[in-house]
Design a protein around this motif. Structure first.
Motif, PDB file in Angstrom:
ATOM      1  N   ASP A   1      25.174   6.033 112.693  1.00  0.00           N
ATOM      2  CA  ASP A   1      24.087   6.663 111.953  1.00  0.00           C
ATOM      3  C   ASP A   1      23.458   5.684 110.971  1.00  0.00           C
ATOM      4  O   ASP A   1      24.149   4.835 110.406  1.00  0.00           O
ATOM      5  CB  ASP A   1      24.614   7.864 111.167  1.00  0.00           C
ATOM      6  CG  ASP A   1      25.012   9.010 112.071  1.00  0.00           C
ATOM      7  OD1 ASP A   1      24.601   8.993 113.245  1.00  0.00           O
ATOM      8  OD2 ASP A   1      25.723   9.900 111.598  1.00  0.00           O
TER       9      ASP A   1
ATOM     10  N   ARG B   1      28.121  12.457 121.193  1.00  0.00           N
ATOM     11  CA  ARG B   1      26.731  12.185 120.822  1.00  0.00           C
ATOM     12  C   ARG B   1      25.934  11.624 121.987  1.00  0.00           C
ATOM     13  O   ARG B   1      24.709  11.618 121.967  1.00  0.00           O
ATOM     14  CB  ARG B   1      26.682  11.177 119.666  1.00  0.00           C
ATOM     15  CG  ARG B   1      27.219  11.718 118.352  1.00  0.00           C
ATOM     16  CD  ARG B   1      27.097  10.654 117.289  1.00  0.00           C
ATOM     17  NE  ARG B   1      27.662  11.109 116.029  1.00  0.00           N
ATOM     18  CZ  ARG B   1      27.819  10.324 114.965  1.00  0.00           C
ATOM     19  NH1 ARG B   1      27.467   9.061 115.040  1.00  0.00           N
ATOM     20  NH2 ARG B   1      28.326  10.797 113.846  1.00  0.00           N
TER      21      ARG B   1
ATOM     22  N   ARG C   1      20.871  21.958 108.956  1.00  0.00           N
ATOM     23  CA  ARG C   1      19.493  22.417 108.757  1.00  0.00           C
ATOM     24  C   ARG C   1      19.407  23.697 107.933  1.00  0.00           C
ATOM     25  O   ARG C   1      18.444  23.909 107.195  1.00  0.00           O
ATOM     26  CB  ARG C   1      18.803  22.632 110.114  1.00  0.00           C
ATOM     27  CG  ARG C   1      18.579  21.360 110.913  1.00  0.00           C
ATOM     28  CD  ARG C   1      17.778  21.655 112.179  1.00  0.00           C
ATOM     29  NE  ARG C   1      16.453  22.157 111.857  1.00  0.00           N
ATOM     30  CZ  ARG C   1      15.391  21.373 111.646  1.00  0.00           C
ATOM     31  NH1 ARG C   1      15.523  20.061 111.681  1.00  0.00           N
ATOM     32  NH2 ARG C   1      14.232  21.912 111.369  1.00  0.00           N
TER      33      ARG C   1
ATOM     34  N   SER D   1      22.395  10.199 105.150  1.00  0.00           N
ATOM     35  CA  SER D   1      22.034   9.790 106.493  1.00  0.00           C
ATOM     36  C   SER D   1      20.879  10.670 106.970  1.00  0.00           C
ATOM     37  O   SER D   1      20.273  11.396 106.192  1.00  0.00           O
ATOM     38  CB  SER D   1      23.252   9.897 107.416  1.00  0.00           C
ATOM     39  OG  SER D   1      22.919   9.508 108.730  1.00  0.00           O
ATOM     40  N   ASN D   2      20.605  10.590 108.274  1.00  0.00           N
ATOM     41  CA  ASN D   2      19.594  11.495 108.836  1.00  0.00           C
ATOM     42  C   ASN D   2      20.243  12.679 109.527  1.00  0.00           C
ATOM     43  O   ASN D   2      19.612  13.393 110.303  1.00  0.00           O
ATOM     44  CB  ASN D   2      18.677  10.742 109.809  1.00  0.00           C
ATOM     45  CG  ASN D   2      19.429  10.164 110.998  1.00  0.00           C
ATOM     46  OD1 ASN D   2      20.648  10.267 111.081  1.00  0.00           O
ATOM     47  ND2 ASN D   2      18.697   9.520 111.917  1.00  0.00           N
ATOM     48  N   ARG D   3      21.528  12.889 109.245  1.00  0.00           N
ATOM     49  CA  ARG D   3      22.239  14.053 109.764  1.00  0.00           C
ATOM     50  C   ARG D   3      22.491  15.041 108.635  1.00  0.00           C
ATOM     51  O   ARG D   3      22.852  14.626 107.524  1.00  0.00           O
ATOM     52  CB  ARG D   3      23.568  13.637 110.403  1.00  0.00           C
ATOM     53  CG  ARG D   3      23.400  12.826 111.674  1.00  0.00           C
ATOM     54  CD  ARG D   3      24.737  12.457 112.272  1.00  0.00           C
ATOM     55  NE  ARG D   3      24.572  11.680 113.480  1.00  0.00           N
ATOM     56  CZ  ARG D   3      24.423  12.202 114.698  1.00  0.00           C
ATOM     57  NH1 ARG D   3      24.440  13.518 114.841  1.00  0.00           N
ATOM     58  NH2 ARG D   3      24.276  11.439 115.759  1.00  0.00           N
ATOM     59  N   TYR D   4      22.328  16.301 108.910  1.00  0.00           N
ATOM     60  CA  TYR D   4      22.496  17.324 107.883  1.00  0.00           C
ATOM     61  C   TYR D   4      22.560  18.689 108.560  1.00  0.00           C
ATOM     62  O   TYR D   4      22.262  18.839 109.743  1.00  0.00           O
ATOM     63  CB  TYR D   4      21.315  17.289 106.900  1.00  0.00           C
ATOM     64  CG  TYR D   4      19.960  17.187 107.562  1.00  0.00           C
ATOM     65  CD1 TYR D   4      19.335  18.316 108.086  1.00  0.00           C
ATOM     66  CD2 TYR D   4      19.308  15.958 107.675  1.00  0.00           C
ATOM     67  CE1 TYR D   4      18.104  18.234 108.705  1.00  0.00           C
ATOM     68  CE2 TYR D   4      18.075  15.861 108.299  1.00  0.00           C
ATOM     69  CZ  TYR D   4      17.481  16.996 108.813  1.00  0.00           C
ATOM     70  OH  TYR D   4      16.262  16.907 109.445  1.00  0.00           O
TER      71      TYR D   4
ATOM     72  N   THR E   1      33.690  10.742 119.489  1.00  0.00           N
ATOM     73  CA  THR E   1      32.402  10.946 118.814  1.00  0.00           C
ATOM     74  C   THR E   1      31.268  10.342 119.623  1.00  0.00           C
ATOM     75  O   THR E   1      30.196  10.939 119.783  1.00  0.00           O
ATOM     76  CB  THR E   1      32.433  10.317 117.405  1.00  0.00           C
ATOM     77  OG1 THR E   1      33.486  10.920 116.658  1.00  0.00           O
ATOM     78  CG2 THR E   1      31.118  10.549 116.683  1.00  0.00           C
TER      79      THR E   1
END
Length: 223
Positions: free
Chosen positions: A213, A207, A139, A134-137, A203
């Motif tokens: 996502d 958010r 950092r 996804s684009n979540r991680y 959730t």
């Protein structure tokens, strides 16, 4: 997952490797899992012979958290292994698996060439390897190159892992996919129906959005 391995004119149950495994393997509900005795001829799902059900021989997890993998109901066995410290998977023989997948962890690999060479080695002919992200991680844990790219660039990164893990005869195809469901009433209903509603609302509030996502996948098929 709808692919079935054919041997001698008969369907053969699939062998699956869940890389960077955890408490859930994200397998679809149409899989027929062997019982806890790991007997491929004795399935907990009585619909094994149904054409819409995919028979599974074994799902082996490789991950770092034994407690999480122990609670994963879809794993038949698992290995505790940090792929950043030990990227080789010598516990598996050549051509051991029909399907390999890795969910939301490819961006943390610091030895991707070695890991993907191993994936190519243990995958069977015509086997499928899928990396989803996804684009979540986190950092502080992902590689710098991941931070420097957008979503399309990250798909290129993972595709390059496949490409440079072998030679021109290694992969039949490598493709990148945006697999987020379209926003329709049917897909929203199906998403909500499968969730624990309390967790879903919590959730969404945390958010500040009702959106799900984006999910991307890079899929390679071995020659």
């Amino acid at each position: 997952m709808k692919q079935k391995r054919i041997k001698g004119g008969e369907d053969v149950s699939l062998d699956i490797l869940d890389l960077c495994s955890s408490w859930v393997s994200h397998l679809p509900p149409t899989v027929a899992m062997p019982n806890k005795n790991n007997d491929p001829n004795n399935y907990t799902n009585n619909e094994k012979n149904n054409d819409d059900v995919i028979p599974i021989n074994r799902v082996i997890g490789v991950g770092m958290n034994a407690e999480e993998m122990e609670t994963n109901p879809q794993l038949t066995s698992y290995y505790i292994q940090n792929l950043n410290l030990q990227p080789n998977m010598s516990q598996f023989e050549n051509e051991s698996f029909d399907i390999i997948f890795c969910s939301l962890s490819v961006d943390y690999l610091i030895e991707p060439k070695v890991v993907f060479e191993e994936l190519q080695r243990v995958l069977r002919k015509d086997g499928v390897c899928i990396m989803t992200f996804s684009n979540r991680y986190f950092r502080k844990k992902v590689i710098q190159m991941w931070l420097d790219c957008d979503d399309a660039g990250r798909m290129d990164i993972v595709a390059s892992y496949f490409y440079y893990s072998g030679n021109d005869d290694s992969w039949k195809s490598i493709e990148a996919l945006d697999i987020k469901l379209p926003k329709t009433m049917d897909t929203i209903y199906e998403f909500v129906r499968r969730q624990d509603l309390f967790k879903w609302f919590a959730t969404a509030i945390f958010r500040g959005t009702w959106r799900t996502d984006p999910i991307f996948a890079v899929k390679a098929v071995k020659k």
